[in-house]
Design a protein around this motif. Structure first.
Motif, PDB file in Angstrom:
ATOM      1  N   TYR A   1       0.868  -1.179   0.000  1.00 22.23           N
ATOM      2  CA  TYR A   1       0.000   0.000   0.000  1.00 22.23           C
ATOM      3  C   TYR A   1       0.906   1.230   0.000  1.00 22.23           C
TER       4      TYR A   1
ATOM      5  N   ARG B   1       3.200   6.426   7.311  1.00 22.11           N
ATOM      6  CA  ARG B   1       3.840   5.478   8.229  1.00 22.11           C
ATOM      7  C   ARG B   1       5.043   6.114   8.927  1.00 22.11           C
TER       8      ARG B   1
ATOM      9  N   PHE C   1      -5.919  -3.827  11.245  1.00 23.73           N
ATOM     10  CA  PHE C   1      -5.889  -3.983   9.785  1.00 23.73           C
ATOM     11  C   PHE C   1      -4.427  -3.832   9.342  1.00 23.73           C
ATOM     12  N   ALA C   2      -3.590  -4.635   9.938  1.00 26.29           N
ATOM     13  CA  ALA C   2      -2.132  -4.441   9.845  1.00 26.29           C
ATOM     14  C   ALA C   2      -1.525  -4.845   8.511  1.00 26.29           C
ATOM     15  N   PHE C   3      -2.216  -5.743   7.770  1.00 21.82           N
ATOM     16  CA  PHE C   3      -1.660  -6.285   6.518  1.00 21.82           C
ATOM     17  C   PHE C   3      -0.272  -6.871   6.818  1.00 21.82           C
TER      18      PHE C   3
ATOM     19  N   GLU D   1       3.355  -3.047   7.977  1.00 24.85           N
ATOM     20  CA  GLU D   1       4.201  -1.903   7.584  1.00 24.85           C
ATOM     21  C   GLU D   1       4.133  -0.747   8.582  1.00 24.85           C
ATOM     22  N   PHE D   2       2.967  -0.466   9.133  1.00 27.41           N
ATOM     23  CA  PHE D   2       2.905   0.574  10.179  1.00 27.41           C
ATOM     24  C   PHE D   2       3.700   0.105  11.400  1.00 27.41           C
TER      25      PHE D   2
ATOM     26  N   ASP E   1      -5.082  -8.693  12.021  1.00 32.65           N
ATOM     27  CA  ASP E   1      -5.583  -8.759  10.651  1.00 32.65           C
ATOM     28  C   ASP E   1      -6.311 -10.095  10.506  1.00 32.65           C
ATOM     29  N   SER E   2      -7.231 -10.159   9.532  1.00 34.17           N
ATOM     30  CA  SER E   2      -7.944 -11.418   9.322  1.00 34.17           C
ATOM     31  C   SER E   2      -7.229 -12.293   8.287  1.00 34.17           C
ATOM     32  N   SER E   3      -6.198 -11.769   7.649  1.00 31.71           N
ATOM     33  CA  SER E   3      -5.513 -12.544   6.611  1.00 31.71           C
ATOM     34  C   SER E   3      -4.261 -13.223   7.179  1.00 31.71           C
TER      35      SER E   3
ATOM     36  N   ALA F   1      -7.470 -12.085  13.727  1.00 29.62           N
ATOM     37  CA  ALA F   1      -8.824 -11.830  14.252  1.00 29.62           C
ATOM     38  C   ALA F   1      -9.546 -10.826  13.371  1.00 29.62           C
ATOM     39  N   ASN F   2     -10.860 -10.804  13.532  1.00 27.27           N
ATOM     40  CA  ASN F   2     -11.670  -9.744  12.951  1.00 27.27           C
ATOM     41  C   ASN F   2     -11.514  -8.523  13.865  1.00 27.27           C
ATOM     42  N   VAL F   3     -11.130  -7.413  13.304  1.00 30.90           N
ATOM     43  CA  VAL F   3     -10.848  -6.231  14.126  1.00 30.90           C
ATOM     44  C   VAL F   3     -12.076  -5.801  14.934  1.00 30.90           C
TER      45      VAL F   3
ATOM     46  N   ASP G   1      -6.471   1.205   9.961  1.00 29.50           N
ATOM     47  CA  ASP G   1      -6.286   1.401   8.517  1.00 29.50           C
ATOM     48  C   ASP G   1      -7.112   0.363   7.754  1.00 29.50           C
TER      49      ASP G   1
ATOM     50  N   PRO H   1      -9.918  -1.587   5.142  1.00 30.26           N
ATOM     51  CA  PRO H   1     -10.204  -1.539   3.697  1.00 30.26           C
ATOM     52  C   PRO H   1     -11.361  -0.558   3.473  1.00 30.26           C
TER      53      PRO H   1
HETATM   54  N1  SAH Z   1      -2.137  -0.947   7.127  1.00 32.67           N
HETATM   55  C1  SAH Z   1      -1.743  -1.645   5.935  1.00 32.67           C
HETATM   56  C2  SAH Z   1      -2.836  -1.740   4.893  1.00 32.67           C
HETATM   57  C3  SAH Z   1      -4.153  -2.311   5.377  1.00 32.67           C
HETATM   58  S1  SAH Z   1      -5.142  -2.945   4.100  1.00 32.67           S
HETATM   59  C4  SAH Z   1      -0.487  -0.989   5.350  1.00 32.67           C
HETATM   60  O1  SAH Z   1      -0.084   0.086   5.800  1.00 32.67           O
HETATM   61  O2  SAH Z   1       0.105  -1.556   4.440  1.00 32.67           O
HETATM   62  C5  SAH Z   1      -6.489  -3.608   4.942  1.00 32.67           C
HETATM   63  C6  SAH Z   1      -6.215  -4.901   5.663  1.00 32.67           C
HETATM   64  O3  SAH Z   1      -7.381  -5.178   6.442  1.00 32.67           O
HETATM   65  C7  SAH Z   1      -5.986  -6.138   4.810  1.00 32.67           C
HETATM   66  O4  SAH Z   1      -4.771  -6.712   5.201  1.00 32.67           O
HETATM   67  C8  SAH Z   1      -7.147  -7.083   5.137  1.00 32.67           C
HETATM   68  O5  SAH Z   1      -6.730  -8.440   5.253  1.00 32.67           O
HETATM   69  C9  SAH Z   1      -7.579  -6.586   6.487  1.00 32.67           C
HETATM   70  N2  SAH Z   1      -8.987  -6.754   6.874  1.00 32.67           N
HETATM   71  C10 SAH Z   1     -10.106  -6.448   6.166  1.00 32.67           C
HETATM   72  N3  SAH Z   1     -11.213  -6.593   6.923  1.00 32.67           N
HETATM   73  C11 SAH Z   1     -10.802  -7.005   8.149  1.00 32.67           C
HETATM   74  C12 SAH Z   1     -11.466  -7.287   9.375  1.00 32.67           C
HETATM   75  N4  SAH Z   1     -12.777  -7.163   9.501  1.00 32.67           N
HETATM   76  N5  SAH Z   1     -10.716  -7.658  10.438  1.00 32.67           N
HETATM   77  C13 SAH Z   1      -9.357  -7.766  10.329  1.00 32.67           C
HETATM   78  N6  SAH Z   1      -8.685  -7.477   9.202  1.00 32.67           N
HETATM   79  C14 SAH Z   1      -9.382  -7.105   8.128  1.00 32.67           C
END
Ligand code: SAH
Length: 383
Positions: free
Chosen positions: A196, A203, A218-220, A223-224, A239-241, A265-267, A287, A289
């Motif tokens: 991103y 950041r 939503f850490a992906f 990077e933050f 993050d959920s991924s 986890a789901n945030v 941060d 989506p």
């Molecule tokens: N902060 C990151 C970009 C975040 S992008 C950076 O600086 O690069 C959004 C992220 O949110 C993605 O990694 C996605 O997997 C995650 N995501 C989306 N919905 C979510 C949810 N409900 N709970 C946790 N993570 C979620």
């Protein structure tokens, strides 16, 4: 192509899009053609890409009657390149071309060190691909040119998904610099085009304010977290991924960071649990989506933003830092402002805005195109 007065006003104000409902009369031409746009009185307004299958039926490429040839596109690309040279310093991952904002509707080009990654997100631009590929080769150095045409918006243009190496080759993944750090990027298999990039400057800037126990929500790929780890006692990345979090862990190891941890986890659930367990933080980064993708999602999206912000405000200690972002094109700065006001009122917390930021300068805002000001990153402090 004759357009309605509504559209005429927009084109005269240099907004680059004309919607289907504003097209009055379409002459005999093929999808993807470059056409003349005229007023009901047949006054010339602009040259535009035509796509009858898209809601955005016309995308303006010039306000002058001029020949759109190789030289025309080359000049546009070179201007975008020159803009990046003004600020990029020793950055090796950045956006070289940002579509409409660079007067190249639908064209995105990112650089990751020795690889260039492009997307053609409008039919008109997609048809220019052979020419663009040859121009990239002429004006830019790279070992590989990669196509990442998988964005959902291509469907709206009637375009298929495409991905692959178009020219050259590089072993992937590979490292790029992010401020003082290095992160691994995979421009072929990775999410989006790899990183991103629009948040890159936020950041580093955020790192000036943070302290104590931090949450990167939503850490992906963390990077933050990488940027704030040495200013905080610990960072929890949620993050959920699973694959993104695995990459985050790799990035922590790569940078010798030992106080950052991953949590799948789901945030929304995680924040609720923290509130229930009275688990507090000194720094929270939100941060997410885009919750508002179209106008129809506005109400639901607003609820989503408000919920995470309200909960974050509740679990921040006094003096705590909230970094809160939105990348929804249809969620404007004033809507974001109001949402934050409501959240703070309901959370019964007083917050001071330390900084209101947008995307990095490689994602320039075009004044006549408010949609290009899509990224908001606000830094606030709980009083
Ligand atoms: N902060 C990151 C970009 C975040 S992008 C950076 O600086 O690069 C959004 C992220 O949110 C993605 O990694 C996605 O997997 C995650 N995501 C989306 N919905 C979510 C949810 N409900 N709970 C946790 N993570 C979620």
């Amino acid at each position: 192509m004759t357009i309605h007065h509504r559209g005429v006003r927009r084109v005269q104000a240099h907004h680059p899009w004309v919607f289907r409902s504003d097209v009055l009369q379409a002459e005999d031409c093929s999808p993807g053609d470059i056409v003349e746009v005229v007023s009901p009185a047949k006054q010339f307004l602009a040259l535009a890409f035509f796509n009858p299958h898209s809601q955005i039926t016309l995308r303006v490429i010039s306000h002058r009657r001029e020949e759109v040839n190789r030289d025309f596109w080359k000049k546009r690309i070179e201007r975008a390149l020159a803009q990046r040279e003004l600020w990029r310093g020793d950055r090796d991952a950045y956006r070289v071309i940002f579509g409409e904002s660079d007067q190249l509707p639908g064209l995105i080009l990112d650089r990751y060190r020795h690889a260039l990654v492009f997307q053609t997100l409008s039919l008109g631009m997609d048809l220019q691909k052979p020419l663009l590929i040859s121009l990239f080769g002429e004006v830019l150095e790279s070992r590989a040119l990669i196509e990442r045409n998988e964005a959902a918006v291509r469907e709206l243009e009637g375009l298929p998904k495409q991905r692959g190496i178009v020219k050259g080759g590089v072993p992937t993944p590979f490292e790029v610099r992010e401020g003082q750090h290095t992160v691994l990027v995979d421009p072929i298999e990775g999410h989006k085009t790899g990183l991103y990039l629009d948040q890159a400057e936020n950041r580093t800037q955020v790192a000036r304010y943070v302290h104590g126990r931090a949450l990167d929500a939503f850490a992906f790929q963390g990077e933050f977290a990488i940027h704030i780890a040495d200013k905080t006692s610990e960072v929890i990345c949620v993050d959920s991924s699973v694959s993104a979090l695995k990459a985050a862990r790799g990035n922590f190891e790569r940078n010798g960071i030992r106080n950052a941890f991953i949590h799948e986890a789901n945030v929304f659930d995680y924040l609720r649990e923290c509130q229930n367990k009275k688990e507090l933080f000194d720094t929270i980064i939100l941060d997410p989506p885009p919750f508002v993708r179209g106008k129809r999602e506005a109400a639901g999206g607003l609820r989503g933003y408000k919920e995470i912000n309200l909960r974050a405000m509740k679990i921040l200690r006094p003096g705590g830092i909230l970094v809160t972002c939105s990348c929804s094109q249809n969620f404007t700065e004033s809507m974001f402002f109001e949402m934050l006001q409501e959240a703070s009122r309901d959370a019964k917390r007083e917050l001071q805005v330390l900084e209101k930021r947008g995307a990095a300068p490689d994602h320039p805002v075009l004044l006549s195109f408010p949609e290009s000001a899509y990224l908001q990153c606000w830094i606030l402090q709980v009083l």
